[in-house]
Motif scaffolding. Structure first.
Motif, PDB file in Angstrom:
ATOM      1  N   GLU A 134       0.798  -1.217   0.000  1.00  0.00           N
ATOM      2  CA  GLU A 134       0.000   0.000   0.000  1.00  0.00           C
ATOM      3  C   GLU A 134       0.837   1.276   0.000  1.00  0.00           C
ATOM      4  O   GLU A 134       0.403   2.312  -0.508  1.00  0.00           O
ATOM      5  CB  GLU A 134      -0.986  -0.001   1.171  1.00  0.00           C
ATOM      6  CG  GLU A 134      -0.379  -0.052   2.541  1.00  0.00           C
ATOM      7  CD  GLU A 134      -1.482  -0.094   3.610  1.00  0.00           C
ATOM      8  OE1 GLU A 134      -2.599   0.384   3.341  1.00  0.00           O
ATOM      9  OE2 GLU A 134      -1.207  -0.608   4.706  1.00  0.00           O
ATOM     10  N   ASP A 135       2.062   1.226   0.529  1.00  0.00           N
ATOM     11  CA  ASP A 135       2.918   2.415   0.506  1.00  0.00           C
ATOM     12  C   ASP A 135       3.278   2.798  -0.931  1.00  0.00           C
ATOM     13  O   ASP A 135       3.325   3.986  -1.273  1.00  0.00           O
ATOM     14  CB  ASP A 135       4.188   2.179   1.316  1.00  0.00           C
ATOM     15  CG  ASP A 135       3.930   2.117   2.818  1.00  0.00           C
ATOM     16  OD1 ASP A 135       2.848   2.573   3.241  1.00  0.00           O
ATOM     17  OD2 ASP A 135       4.791   1.616   3.551  1.00  0.00           O
ATOM     18  N   VAL A 144      -6.853   3.305 -12.822  1.00  0.00           N
ATOM     19  CA  VAL A 144      -7.070   2.130 -13.670  1.00  0.00           C
ATOM     20  C   VAL A 144      -6.472   0.890 -13.011  1.00  0.00           C
ATOM     21  O   VAL A 144      -5.320   0.912 -12.553  1.00  0.00           O
ATOM     22  CB  VAL A 144      -6.453   2.360 -15.066  1.00  0.00           C
ATOM     23  CG1 VAL A 144      -6.534   1.104 -15.916  1.00  0.00           C
ATOM     24  CG2 VAL A 144      -7.147   3.524 -15.761  1.00  0.00           C
ATOM     25  N   ASP A 145      -7.246  -0.187 -12.967  1.00  0.00           N
ATOM     26  CA  ASP A 145      -6.800  -1.429 -12.333  1.00  0.00           C
ATOM     27  C   ASP A 145      -7.545  -2.607 -12.949  1.00  0.00           C
ATOM     28  O   ASP A 145      -8.281  -2.442 -13.930  1.00  0.00           O
ATOM     29  CB  ASP A 145      -7.049  -1.372 -10.812  1.00  0.00           C
ATOM     30  CG  ASP A 145      -8.514  -1.103 -10.478  1.00  0.00           C
ATOM     31  OD1 ASP A 145      -9.409  -1.768 -11.059  1.00  0.00           O
ATOM     32  OD2 ASP A 145      -8.788  -0.214  -9.650  1.00  0.00           O
ATOM     33  N   LYS A 146      -7.346  -3.786 -12.392  1.00  0.00           N
ATOM     34  CA  LYS A 146      -8.166  -4.965 -12.696  1.00  0.00           C
ATOM     35  C   LYS A 146      -8.645  -5.551 -11.368  1.00  0.00           C
ATOM     36  O   LYS A 146      -8.379  -6.709 -11.021  1.00  0.00           O
ATOM     37  CB  LYS A 146      -7.378  -5.986 -13.506  1.00  0.00           C
ATOM     38  CG  LYS A 146      -7.228  -5.638 -14.969  1.00  0.00           C
ATOM     39  CD  LYS A 146      -8.566  -5.698 -15.737  1.00  0.00           C
ATOM     40  CE  LYS A 146      -9.023  -7.119 -15.971  1.00  0.00           C
ATOM     41  NZ  LYS A 146     -10.297  -7.137 -16.772  1.00  0.00           N
ATOM     42  N   THR A 178      -2.141   4.454 -13.001  1.00  0.00           N
ATOM     43  CA  THR A 178      -2.228   3.003 -13.103  1.00  0.00           C
ATOM     44  C   THR A 178      -0.904   2.360 -12.722  1.00  0.00           C
ATOM     45  O   THR A 178       0.079   3.041 -12.409  1.00  0.00           O
ATOM     46  CB  THR A 178      -2.688   2.588 -14.512  1.00  0.00           C
ATOM     47  OG1 THR A 178      -3.004   1.194 -14.538  1.00  0.00           O
ATOM     48  CG2 THR A 178      -1.620   2.899 -15.558  1.00  0.00           C
ATOM     49  N   ASP A 179      -0.887   1.038 -12.722  1.00  0.00           N
ATOM     50  CA  ASP A 179       0.299   0.325 -12.251  1.00  0.00           C
ATOM     51  C   ASP A 179       1.341   0.191 -13.353  1.00  0.00           C
ATOM     52  O   ASP A 179       1.174   0.698 -14.467  1.00  0.00           O
ATOM     53  CB  ASP A 179      -0.091  -1.033 -11.642  1.00  0.00           C
ATOM     54  CG  ASP A 179      -0.580  -2.042 -12.679  1.00  0.00           C
ATOM     55  OD1 ASP A 179      -0.251  -1.926 -13.873  1.00  0.00           O
ATOM     56  OD2 ASP A 179      -1.300  -2.988 -12.284  1.00  0.00           O
ATOM     57  N   ASN A 180       2.426  -0.495 -13.028  1.00  0.00           N
ATOM     58  CA  ASN A 180       3.579  -0.562 -13.903  1.00  0.00           C
ATOM     59  C   ASN A 180       3.252  -1.202 -15.251  1.00  0.00           C
ATOM     60  O   ASN A 180       3.600  -0.673 -16.317  1.00  0.00           O
ATOM     61  CB  ASN A 180       4.687  -1.345 -13.188  1.00  0.00           C
ATOM     62  CG  ASN A 180       6.077  -0.877 -13.562  1.00  0.00           C
ATOM     63  OD1 ASN A 180       6.274  -0.246 -14.586  1.00  0.00           O
ATOM     64  ND2 ASN A 180       7.049  -1.186 -12.727  1.00  0.00           N
ATOM     65  N   LEU A 235      -6.656  -4.186  -3.905  1.00  0.00           N
ATOM     66  CA  LEU A 235      -5.967  -3.348  -2.930  1.00  0.00           C
ATOM     67  C   LEU A 235      -5.710  -1.962  -3.513  1.00  0.00           C
ATOM     68  O   LEU A 235      -5.897  -0.943  -2.835  1.00  0.00           O
ATOM     69  CB  LEU A 235      -4.653  -3.999  -2.506  1.00  0.00           C
ATOM     70  CG  LEU A 235      -3.784  -3.160  -1.551  1.00  0.00           C
ATOM     71  CD1 LEU A 235      -4.489  -2.971  -0.214  1.00  0.00           C
ATOM     72  CD2 LEU A 235      -2.408  -3.805  -1.362  1.00  0.00           C
ATOM     73  N   TRP A 236      -5.285  -1.911  -4.765  1.00  0.00           N
ATOM     74  CA  TRP A 236      -5.047  -0.635  -5.440  1.00  0.00           C
ATOM     75  C   TRP A 236      -6.287   0.249  -5.341  1.00  0.00           C
ATOM     76  O   TRP A 236      -6.208   1.420  -4.956  1.00  0.00           O
ATOM     77  CB  TRP A 236      -4.688  -0.904  -6.905  1.00  0.00           C
ATOM     78  CG  TRP A 236      -4.358   0.298  -7.718  1.00  0.00           C
ATOM     79  CD1 TRP A 236      -5.241   1.208  -8.240  1.00  0.00           C
ATOM     80  CD2 TRP A 236      -3.052   0.740  -8.121  1.00  0.00           C
ATOM     81  NE1 TRP A 236      -4.572   2.174  -8.949  1.00  0.00           N
ATOM     82  CE2 TRP A 236      -3.232   1.912  -8.882  1.00  0.00           C
ATOM     83  CE3 TRP A 236      -1.763   0.246  -7.927  1.00  0.00           C
ATOM     84  CZ2 TRP A 236      -2.163   2.607  -9.447  1.00  0.00           C
ATOM     85  CZ3 TRP A 236      -0.692   0.934  -8.483  1.00  0.00           C
ATOM     86  CH2 TRP A 236      -0.887   2.094  -9.239  1.00  0.00           C
TER      87      TRP A 236
END
Length: 369
Positions: free
Chosen positions: A172-173, A196-198, A249-251, A207-208
């Motif tokens: 989460e950090d 943006v996530d899934k 969004t993530d990597n 969690l995102w």
């Protein structure tokens, strides 16, 4: 968000592989022009990096390059050719990889702006009414996810069959610091953040979404926020790209979706990026600036690569590291003016149009500065 401070800035230039040295040379010309014009307190250092350096010295990043990275405030980077490193020892590949460079600099927020140029409407596969006014920026979390997760590798099961393993993991950090950066960026733009996530199929995505929602509630209620699944985002980038402002969004999704958005601009050769660390005590972030495109070995050395993404990366360097907003806007305006006047490299030229080489396109931008 912490504003850049006009302090002495040590810039390290790493041309890298393939077309990297060619496009970086033009970007460096623009940077030096702006340094002189605005009396910017820059120290510019060039060091070897990449496959050619390995062939000459046995190392992708010799000791002097590693030392230069450690003392640099900002890195202007060309490209890395991972496919050309298959013959290298795994330890050397890892030591000199772009991922290791990002980690060494402590980078976590990757900015990828996407703006459309009306002069290039005919180059894009999208209709002009879809393209008009597109001005969005991806904030891609850069320190976690599937690119860094462990375990990873290729192994064999008891029956001898090979199995590839990659682990997608976020704490989460990592999510909080990327989201806080993106919310603050949106607050200074049009005030909309799309996360943006899934979350529907990935626990890390769930969690995102939870963490971003909580941060929005606690610190950024003045910013509009929406959640969107990655596949829906891909569709909406095609159907209604003007609706987006800041996309967090993530990597992995940030990598894929921002490359897909290049179709809006007309070419990967037009997309810059900047990767930033957390603020240091002086308020400034360490950073790496690079074009989104890769090393393009098929055209390396031919002098035809488009340098505009590298030049626009200089604009990001001026804005985020040098604290020189006026100079940054001048570079962006010069690129627009060159395109409006008909300057085209091969990747953005229509059939029958004359195409400029790398150096000539650099000259076209410099002429408008």
């Amino acid at each position: 968000m912490t504003k850049p401070v006009r302090l002495p800035l040590h810039v390290l230039v790493l041309g890298g592989d393939g077309i990297g040295p060619e496009v970086t040379a033009q970007a460096l010309r623009v940077l030096r022009r702006m340094q002189a014009k605005h009396d910017l307190p820059l120290t510019i250092e060039e060091q070897p990096f990449g496959n050619a350096t390995w062939r000459a010295t046995g190392s992708l990043m010799p000791a002097e390059t590693h030392a230069a990275v450690d003392r640099a405030d900002a890195v202007l980077f060309g490209a890395a050719d991972s496919l050309g490193r298959a013959a290298m020892p795994a330890e050397e590949r890892a030591r000199g990889s772009l991922l290791s460079l990002r980690r060494r600099l402590g980078l976590f927020a990757n900015l990828r702006p996407v703006r459309t140029e009306r002069a290039l409407d005919a180059v894009s596969p999208f209709k002009p009414q879809t393209l008009a006014g597109v001005d969005l920026v991806f904030v891609r979390e850069l320190s976690g996810g599937v690119y860094y997760g462990e375990p990873r590798g290729i192994e064999r099961d008891a029956d001898g069959r090979r199995r590839g393993i990659n682990t997608h993991i976020y704490d989460e950090d990592q999510i909080i610091r990327a989201a806080r950066f993106a919310f603050a960026l949106a607050r200074g733009r049009r005030g909309l953040l799309t996360s943006v996530d899934k979350a529907n199929v990935m626990e890390a995505g769930a969690l995102w979404r939870q963490v971003v929602t909580a941060l929005h509630h606690d610190e950024f209620r003045d910013v509009r926020m929406e959640h969107m699944l990655a596949d829906t985002c891909a569709l909406m980038l095609n159907r209604e790209p003007r609706r987006f402002d800041v996309i967090l969004t993530d990597n992995l999704f940030g990598d894929v979706l921002s490359d897909a958005a290049a179709g809006l601009a007309g070419s990967l050769g037009l997309l810059p990026s900047g990767s930033l660390s957390a603020p240091r005590p002086d308020g400034r972030r360490r950073a790496l600036y690079e074009p989104v495109h890769g090393s393009a070995p098929d055209i390396a050395g031919k002098g035809v690569a488009n340098p505009l993404a590298a030049i626009l990366s200089v604009a990001l360097l001026l804005r985020w590291s040098a604290g020189a907003e006026e100079a940054a806007q001048e570079v962006e305006a010069a690129v627009t003016a060159a395109l409006d006047a008909g300057a085209r490299c091969a990747d953005i030229a229509l059939p029958g149009e004359a195409a400029l080489g790398t150096e000539a396109m650099g000259e076209a931008v410099l002429a408008r500065l």
